[in-house]
Design an enzyme around this catalytic site. Structure first.
Site, PDB file in Angstrom:
ATOM      1  N   GLY A  11      68.630  39.894  38.744  1.00 23.77           N
ATOM      2  CA  GLY A  11      68.200  40.612  37.529  1.00 23.77           C
ATOM      3  C   GLY A  11      68.238  42.112  37.757  1.00 23.77           C
ATOM      4  O   GLY A  11      68.730  42.869  36.907  1.00 23.77           O
ATOM      5  N   LYS A  12      67.749  42.530  38.915  1.00 20.09           N
ATOM      6  CA  LYS A  12      67.771  43.966  39.228  1.00 20.09           C
ATOM      7  C   LYS A  12      69.200  44.485  39.301  1.00 20.09           C
ATOM      8  O   LYS A  12      69.498  45.568  38.818  1.00 20.09           O
ATOM      9  CB  LYS A  12      67.122  44.222  40.594  1.00 20.09           C
ATOM     10  CG  LYS A  12      65.630  44.120  40.630  1.00 20.09           C
ATOM     11  CD  LYS A  12      65.187  44.631  41.999  1.00 20.09           C
ATOM     12  CE  LYS A  12      63.738  44.383  42.262  1.00 20.09           C
ATOM     13  NZ  LYS A  12      63.350  44.876  43.604  1.00 20.09           N
ATOM     14  N   ASP A  69      61.474  48.856  44.611  1.00 16.46           N
ATOM     15  CA  ASP A  69      60.393  47.906  44.802  1.00 16.46           C
ATOM     16  C   ASP A  69      59.578  47.965  43.528  1.00 16.46           C
ATOM     17  O   ASP A  69      59.230  49.041  43.043  1.00 16.46           O
ATOM     18  CB  ASP A  69      59.546  48.249  46.025  1.00 16.46           C
ATOM     19  CG  ASP A  69      58.816  47.009  46.523  1.00 16.46           C
ATOM     20  OD1 ASP A  69      59.503  46.029  46.854  1.00 16.46           O
ATOM     21  OD2 ASP A  69      57.569  47.002  46.541  1.00 16.46           O
ATOM     22  N   PHE A 150      64.304  38.856  33.442  1.00 17.54           N
ATOM     23  CA  PHE A 150      64.008  38.000  34.599  1.00 17.54           C
ATOM     24  C   PHE A 150      62.529  38.140  34.929  1.00 17.54           C
ATOM     25  O   PHE A 150      61.790  38.852  34.237  1.00 17.54           O
ATOM     26  CB  PHE A 150      64.890  38.382  35.804  1.00 17.54           C
ATOM     27  CG  PHE A 150      64.608  39.746  36.382  1.00 17.54           C
ATOM     28  CD1 PHE A 150      65.164  40.881  35.825  1.00 17.54           C
ATOM     29  CD2 PHE A 150      63.772  39.895  37.485  1.00 17.54           C
ATOM     30  CE1 PHE A 150      64.905  42.140  36.356  1.00 17.54           C
ATOM     31  CE2 PHE A 150      63.503  41.159  38.028  1.00 17.54           C
ATOM     32  CZ  PHE A 150      64.073  42.278  37.451  1.00 17.54           C
ATOM     33  N   GLY A 151      62.109  37.448  35.984  1.00 17.44           N
ATOM     34  CA  GLY A 151      60.735  37.608  36.476  1.00 17.44           C
ATOM     35  C   GLY A 151      59.685  37.304  35.413  1.00 17.44           C
ATOM     36  O   GLY A 151      59.717  36.254  34.751  1.00 17.44           O
ATOM     37  N   HIS A 178      60.364  49.962  33.015  1.00 14.16           N
ATOM     38  CA  HIS A 178      59.964  50.712  34.202  1.00 14.16           C
ATOM     39  C   HIS A 178      61.191  51.112  35.033  1.00 14.16           C
ATOM     40  O   HIS A 178      61.302  52.229  35.512  1.00 14.16           O
ATOM     41  CB  HIS A 178      59.002  49.851  35.031  1.00 14.16           C
ATOM     42  CG  HIS A 178      59.471  48.436  35.208  1.00 14.16           C
ATOM     43  ND1 HIS A 178      59.917  47.658  34.157  1.00 14.16           N
ATOM     44  CD2 HIS A 178      59.622  47.668  36.306  1.00 14.16           C
ATOM     45  CE1 HIS A 178      60.303  46.486  34.607  1.00 14.16           C
ATOM     46  NE2 HIS A 178      60.129  46.460  35.906  1.00 14.16           N
ATOM     47  N   ARG A 179      62.144  50.197  35.167  1.00 12.80           N
ATOM     48  CA  ARG A 179      63.360  50.489  35.950  1.00 12.80           C
ATOM     49  C   ARG A 179      64.208  51.541  35.231  1.00 12.80           C
ATOM     50  O   ARG A 179      64.771  52.439  35.858  1.00 12.80           O
ATOM     51  CB  ARG A 179      64.153  49.181  36.136  1.00 12.80           C
ATOM     52  CG  ARG A 179      65.302  49.272  37.131  1.00 12.80           C
ATOM     53  CD  ARG A 179      65.739  47.894  37.613  1.00 12.80           C
ATOM     54  NE  ARG A 179      64.689  47.277  38.407  1.00 12.80           N
ATOM     55  CZ  ARG A 179      63.847  46.334  37.957  1.00 12.80           C
ATOM     56  NH1 ARG A 179      63.978  45.844  36.728  1.00 12.80           N
ATOM     57  NH2 ARG A 179      62.889  45.864  38.712  1.00 12.80           N
TER      58      ARG A 179
HETATM   59  P1  ITT Z   1      64.695  42.716  46.316  1.00 16.25           P
HETATM   60  O1  ITT Z   1      63.543  43.067  47.231  1.00 16.25           O
HETATM   61  O2  ITT Z   1      65.798  41.989  47.017  1.00 16.25           O
HETATM   62  O3  ITT Z   1      65.171  43.883  45.522  1.00 16.25           O
HETATM   63  P2  ITT Z   1      62.651  41.157  44.930  1.00 16.25           P
HETATM   64  O4  ITT Z   1      62.683  40.228  43.764  1.00 16.25           O
HETATM   65  O5  ITT Z   1      62.033  40.634  46.216  1.00 16.25           O
HETATM   66  O6  ITT Z   1      64.153  41.663  45.215  1.00 16.25           O
HETATM   67  P3  ITT Z   1      60.535  43.094  44.690  1.00 16.25           P
HETATM   68  O7  ITT Z   1      60.022  42.845  46.054  1.00 16.25           O
HETATM   69  O8  ITT Z   1      60.629  44.512  44.204  1.00 16.25           O
HETATM   70  O9  ITT Z   1      61.993  42.508  44.510  1.00 16.25           O
HETATM   71  O10 ITT Z   1      59.663  42.222  43.695  1.00 16.25           O
HETATM   72  C1  ITT Z   1      59.632  42.536  42.387  1.00 16.25           C
HETATM   73  C2  ITT Z   1      59.140  41.329  41.586  1.00 16.25           C
HETATM   74  O11 ITT Z   1      58.429  41.866  40.442  1.00 16.25           O
HETATM   75  C3  ITT Z   1      60.318  40.542  41.037  1.00 16.25           C
HETATM   76  O12 ITT Z   1      60.714  39.478  41.873  1.00 16.25           O
HETATM   77  C4  ITT Z   1      59.749  40.067  39.697  1.00 16.25           C
HETATM   78  O13 ITT Z   1      58.955  38.916  39.884  1.00 16.25           O
HETATM   79  C5  ITT Z   1      58.839  41.227  39.276  1.00 16.25           C
HETATM   80  N1  ITT Z   1      59.617  42.181  38.462  1.00 16.25           N
HETATM   81  C6  ITT Z   1      60.145  43.368  38.866  1.00 16.25           C
HETATM   82  N2  ITT Z   1      60.835  43.953  37.874  1.00 16.25           N
HETATM   83  C7  ITT Z   1      60.757  43.122  36.827  1.00 16.25           C
HETATM   84  C8  ITT Z   1      61.271  43.141  35.526  1.00 16.25           C
HETATM   85  O14 ITT Z   1      62.060  44.131  35.102  1.00 16.25           O
HETATM   86  N3  ITT Z   1      60.965  42.120  34.728  1.00 16.25           N
HETATM   87  C9  ITT Z   1      60.195  41.109  35.131  1.00 16.25           C
HETATM   88  N4  ITT Z   1      59.692  40.977  36.354  1.00 16.25           N
HETATM   89  C10 ITT Z   1      59.961  41.988  37.201  1.00 16.25           C
END
Ligand code: ITT
Length: 201
Positions: A11-12, A69, A150-151, A178-179
């Site tokens: 998603g990121k 993050d 996502f998330g 936020h992103r």
């Molecule tokens: P990387 O470290 O590989 O980048 P990650 O998913 O582990 O991936 P993070 O440690 O930054 O990334 O965790 C962020 C979590 O916060 C992510 O897995 C989602 O559950 C939530 N999140 C972050 N941005 C979001 C978004 O735009 N929409 C919904 N949930 C989000």
């Protein structure tokens, strides 16, 4: 300018690719440069974790590296899941947002305030490091809505729009998230670095 995006989150990836589309930047993924490194997020802040990811992949690739993050901070849960948003419950995104909804059972609408936070770190091979942050305020719903993003997006309501983040189009999310806000602050800096490197692609 070639930039490595240090993430495993699909998603990121999608969002950063769209957010930086207007720049003369080739955004590469770790597997595209032959790297499969798992960085342990041992930091106690978003900034520390973003820097850990960006520094590790920058050192391994020799490329300017961007990492974010991010997390969801729920006021009624004293800011949880926060830094632990990706790991707070085993399973997939749906398991995690359902766990959150259960934790908030009985909490009235006005007390369900929350925010997404994104800290982006850009690390250059010459040792320079930059941090930028974006926030998006909202409220946790009682049931999930929408298929986008996502998330935690299906349970994150944007009260002024009356829709969850998952009910927005990718373009709409990339205007207000936020992103997106972290990216808006990063873009002038990237333009400057691109100029500095002679406009090289
Ligand atoms: P990387 O470290 O590989 O980048 P990650 O998913 O582990 O991936 P993070 O440690 O930054 O990334 O965790 C962020 C979590 O916060 C992510 O897995 C989602 O559950 C939530 N999140 C972050 N941005 C979001 C978004 O735009 N929409 C919904 N949930 C989000």
């Amino acid at each position: 300018m070639r930039i490595l995006l240090a993430t495993h989150n699909r998603g990121k990836r999608r969002e950063w690719q769209a957010l930086l589309r207007a720049l003369p930047v080739d955004l590469l993924l770790p597997e595209e440069v032959g790297l499969a490194i798992e960085v342990e997020e041992t930091g106690t802040t978003y900034a520390e974790n973003a820097l850990l990811k960006a520094r590790t992949l920058c050192a391994a690739s020799g490329l300017p590296t961007l990492a974010d993050d991010s997390g969801l901070e729920v006021d009624a849960l004293d800011g949880a899941p926060g830094l632990r948003s990706a790991r707070c419950a085993p399973g997939d995104d749906a398991v995690r947002y359902r766990t959150l909804l259960r934790a908030l059972e009985g909490v009235p609408d006005e007390a369900r305030t929350a925010r997404f936070r994104c800290t982006a770190a850009l690390v250059l091979p010459d040792g320079r490091e930059f941090l930028r942050e974006g926030l998006c305020e909202g409220r946790i719903t009682t049931t999930p809505h929408g298929e986008g993003g996502f998330g935690y997006d299906p349970v994150f309501l944007l009260p002024e729009l009356g829709r969850t983040m998952a009910e927005l189009s990718a373009e709409e999310k990339n205007r207000i998230s936020h992103r997106a806000r972290a990216a808006q602050q990063l873009i002038p800096l990237l333009r400057e670095l691109i100029r500095e490197s002679g406009g090289e692609r």
